[in-house]
Design a protein around this motif. Structure first.
Motif, PDB file in Angstrom:
ATOM      1  N   ASP A  28     -64.337  81.675  55.480  1.00 51.34           N
ATOM      2  CA  ASP A  28     -64.350  80.212  55.668  1.00 51.34           C
ATOM      3  C   ASP A  28     -62.935  79.647  55.815  1.00 51.34           C
ATOM      4  N   VAL A  75     -56.318  83.370  51.458  1.00 44.80           N
ATOM      5  CA  VAL A  75     -57.778  83.435  51.597  1.00 44.80           C
ATOM      6  C   VAL A  75     -58.295  84.788  51.119  1.00 44.80           C
ATOM      7  N   THR A  76     -59.363  84.748  50.332  1.00 40.22           N
ATOM      8  CA  THR A  76     -60.063  85.974  49.951  1.00 40.22           C
ATOM      9  C   THR A  76     -61.431  85.958  50.625  1.00 40.22           C
ATOM     10  N   LYS A  82     -63.150  85.912  43.010  1.00 41.21           N
ATOM     11  CA  LYS A  82     -63.218  85.991  41.540  1.00 41.21           C
ATOM     12  C   LYS A  82     -63.053  87.414  41.015  1.00 41.21           C
ATOM     13  N   ASN A  83     -62.205  88.161  41.700  1.00 37.05           N
ATOM     14  CA  ASN A  83     -61.844  89.509  41.243  1.00 37.05           C
ATOM     15  C   ASN A  83     -60.340  89.656  41.052  1.00 37.05           C
ATOM     16  N   GLY A  86     -56.941  86.816  44.958  1.00 37.40           N
ATOM     17  CA  GLY A  86     -56.114  85.649  45.257  1.00 37.40           C
ATOM     18  C   GLY A  86     -54.819  85.698  44.459  1.00 37.40           C
ATOM     19  N   ASN A 113     -60.083  71.324  45.637  1.00 37.80           N
ATOM     20  CA  ASN A 113     -60.031  72.796  45.626  1.00 37.80           C
ATOM     21  C   ASN A 113     -59.549  73.300  44.256  1.00 37.80           C
ATOM     22  N   TYR A 120     -52.682  78.346  41.480  1.00 41.66           N
ATOM     23  CA  TYR A 120     -51.277  77.975  41.649  1.00 41.66           C
ATOM     24  C   TYR A 120     -50.642  77.594  40.305  1.00 41.66           C
ATOM     25  N   LYS A 122     -51.493  78.570  37.304  1.00 42.05           N
ATOM     26  CA  LYS A 122     -51.303  79.770  36.470  1.00 42.05           C
ATOM     27  C   LYS A 122     -50.057  80.549  36.890  1.00 42.05           C
TER      28      LYS A 122
HETATM   29  C1  LIG Z   1     -58.489  80.121  46.500  1.00 34.78           C
HETATM   30  C2  LIG Z   1     -58.924  81.574  46.716  1.00 34.78           C
HETATM   31  C3  LIG Z   1     -57.887  82.241  47.647  1.00 34.78           C
HETATM   32  C4  LIG Z   1     -58.947  82.298  45.373  1.00 34.78           C
HETATM   33  O1  LIG Z   1     -59.232  83.657  45.646  1.00 34.78           O
HETATM   34  P1  LIG Z   1     -59.847  84.650  44.544  1.00 34.78           P
HETATM   35  O2  LIG Z   1     -59.651  86.019  45.080  1.00 34.78           O
HETATM   36  O3  LIG Z   1     -61.201  84.238  44.180  1.00 34.78           O
HETATM   37  O4  LIG Z   1     -58.818  84.367  43.337  1.00 34.78           O
HETATM   38  P2  LIG Z   1     -58.804  85.031  41.879  1.00 34.78           P
HETATM   39  O5  LIG Z   1     -59.948  85.957  41.734  1.00 34.78           O
HETATM   40  O6  LIG Z   1     -57.422  85.561  41.651  1.00 34.78           O
HETATM   41  O7  LIG Z   1     -58.994  83.757  40.944  1.00 34.78           O
HETATM   42  C5  LIG Z   1     -60.094  82.895  41.129  1.00 34.78           C
HETATM   43  C6  LIG Z   1     -60.888  82.720  39.847  1.00 34.78           C
HETATM   44  O8  LIG Z   1     -61.541  83.951  39.502  1.00 34.78           O
HETATM   45  C7  LIG Z   1     -61.263  84.256  38.132  1.00 34.78           C
HETATM   46  N1  LIG Z   1     -61.284  85.716  37.994  1.00 34.78           N
HETATM   47  C8  LIG Z   1     -60.335  86.581  38.409  1.00 34.78           C
HETATM   48  N2  LIG Z   1     -60.707  87.839  38.096  1.00 34.78           N
HETATM   49  C9  LIG Z   1     -61.917  87.738  37.503  1.00 34.78           C
HETATM   50  C10 LIG Z   1     -62.827  88.687  36.964  1.00 34.78           C
HETATM   51  N3  LIG Z   1     -62.564  90.001  36.992  1.00 34.78           N
HETATM   52  N4  LIG Z   1     -63.975  88.246  36.443  1.00 34.78           N
HETATM   53  C11 LIG Z   1     -64.261  86.924  36.416  1.00 34.78           C
HETATM   54  N5  LIG Z   1     -63.454  85.979  36.906  1.00 34.78           N
HETATM   55  C12 LIG Z   1     -62.289  86.388  37.446  1.00 34.78           C
HETATM   56  C13 LIG Z   1     -59.909  83.643  37.905  1.00 34.78           C
HETATM   57  O9  LIG Z   1     -59.640  83.437  36.534  1.00 34.78           O
HETATM   58  C14 LIG Z   1     -60.078  82.361  38.635  1.00 34.78           C
HETATM   59  O10 LIG Z   1     -60.895  81.487  37.849  1.00 34.78           O
HETATM   60  P3  LIG Z   1     -60.659  79.924  37.780  1.00 34.78           P
HETATM   61  O11 LIG Z   1     -60.923  79.394  39.178  1.00 34.78           O
HETATM   62  O12 LIG Z   1     -61.691  79.478  36.795  1.00 34.78           O
HETATM   63  O13 LIG Z   1     -59.247  79.754  37.319  1.00 34.78           O
HETATM   64  C15 LIG Z   1     -60.363  81.661  47.325  1.00 34.78           C
HETATM   65  O14 LIG Z   1     -61.230  80.858  46.559  1.00 34.78           O
HETATM   66  C16 LIG Z   1     -60.458  81.264  48.777  1.00 34.78           C
HETATM   67  O15 LIG Z   1     -60.267  82.102  49.666  1.00 34.78           O
HETATM   68  N6  LIG Z   1     -60.757  79.975  49.062  1.00 34.78           N
HETATM   69  C17 LIG Z   1     -60.866  79.499  50.436  1.00 34.78           C
HETATM   70  C18 LIG Z   1     -59.503  79.321  51.064  1.00 34.78           C
HETATM   71  C19 LIG Z   1     -58.657  78.337  50.279  1.00 34.78           C
HETATM   72  O16 LIG Z   1     -59.145  77.315  49.846  1.00 34.78           O
HETATM   73  N7  LIG Z   1     -57.356  78.677  50.096  1.00 34.78           N
HETATM   74  C20 LIG Z   1     -56.431  77.842  49.368  1.00 34.78           C
HETATM   75  C21 LIG Z   1     -55.924  76.708  50.166  1.00 34.78           C
HETATM   76  S1  LIG Z   1     -55.049  77.237  51.615  1.00 34.78           S
END
Ligand SMILES: CC(C)(COP(=O)(O)OP(=O)(O)OC[C@H]1O[C@@H](n2cnc3c(N)ncnc32)[C@H](O)[C@@H]1OP(=O)(O)O)[C@@H](O)C(=O)NCCC(=O)NCCS
Length: 150
Positions: A28, A75-76, A82-83, A86, A113, A120, A122
């Motif tokens: 997305d 982006v993930t 949530k792994n 990001g 967001n 960010y 953290k």
């Molecule tokens: C923002 C984004 C990049 C985060 O990616 P992600 O890989 O999910 O990031 P993380 O896993 O490092 O962290 C996200 C959450 O997962 C949690 N998490 C990380 N590892 C985890 C695990 N093993 N088990 C459970 N939760 C976990 C983190 O604590 C964090 O939780 P929070 O949101 O409550 O603080 C992703 O949501 C995304 O691609 N969004 C769309 C694009 C976007 O909006 N980008 C930013 C603006 S350009």
């Protein structure tokens, strides 16, 4: 999934071509292929890709402007969120900025967001400004900066 199995490398046009038709569905991402391609080829941009067994599961980029940079993208792939990927990508960007002796990483993020804002914060980013109703005259843009002390 083990985070240590994820390989980070510089993103190239072949990587982008692989995800070309899945940008919106799987990531997305709001940027089109053409914009991403232009950015990837720009000499001031640095793109990183995260791969798990050769599958592209995320990417992130910065644009360098003098001694600062702008986080352009992080982006993930939806199914891998949530792994910690990001966070991993963000740390790669921060380490690169330190290596290049940049003084700041700037970014803007929608106030809706929450996941990205938490990620960010953290990592030490501070809120430095607000652009009211910046996106579609509705959501505001939060401006954030990570100050790097070399
Ligand atoms: C923002 C984004 C990049 C985060 O990616 P992600 O890989 O999910 O990031 P993380 O896993 O490092 O962290 C996200 C959450 O997962 C949690 N998490 C990380 N590892 C985890 C695990 N093993 N088990 C459970 N939760 C976990 C983190 O604590 C964090 O939780 P929070 O949101 O409550 O603080 C992703 O949501 C995304 O691609 N969004 C769309 C694009 C976007 O909006 N980008 C930013 C603006 S350009």
């Amino acid at each position: 999934m083990n985070l240590s199995d994820i390989k980070i490398s510089k993103m190239n046009i072949d990587d982008l071509n692989i995800i070309k038709n899945n940008l919106l569905t799987d990531f997305d991402n709001f940027w089109t292929f053409d914009i991403l391609k232009n950015e990837l080829e720009s000499k001031n941009s640095l793109y990183f890709v995260a791969k798990l067994n050769d599958e592209i599961i995320g990417f992130a980029s910065i644009k360098i402007i003098l001694d600062e940079c702008e986080l352009m993208n992080i982006v993930t792939k939806k199914s891998y969120r949530k792994n910690g990927i990001g966070n991993l990508l963000l740390n790669v960007i921060i380490n690169k900025a330190k290596e290049l002796k940049l003084t700041k990483i700037n970014l803007e993020v929608s106030n809706t967001n929450v996941t990205a804002i938490n990620l960010y914060k953290k990592a030490g980013f501070k809120e430095v400004g607000l652009r009211n109703k910046y996106y579609n005259n509705e959501n505001s843009a939060i401006l954030m900066t990570l100050y790097i002390h070399n």
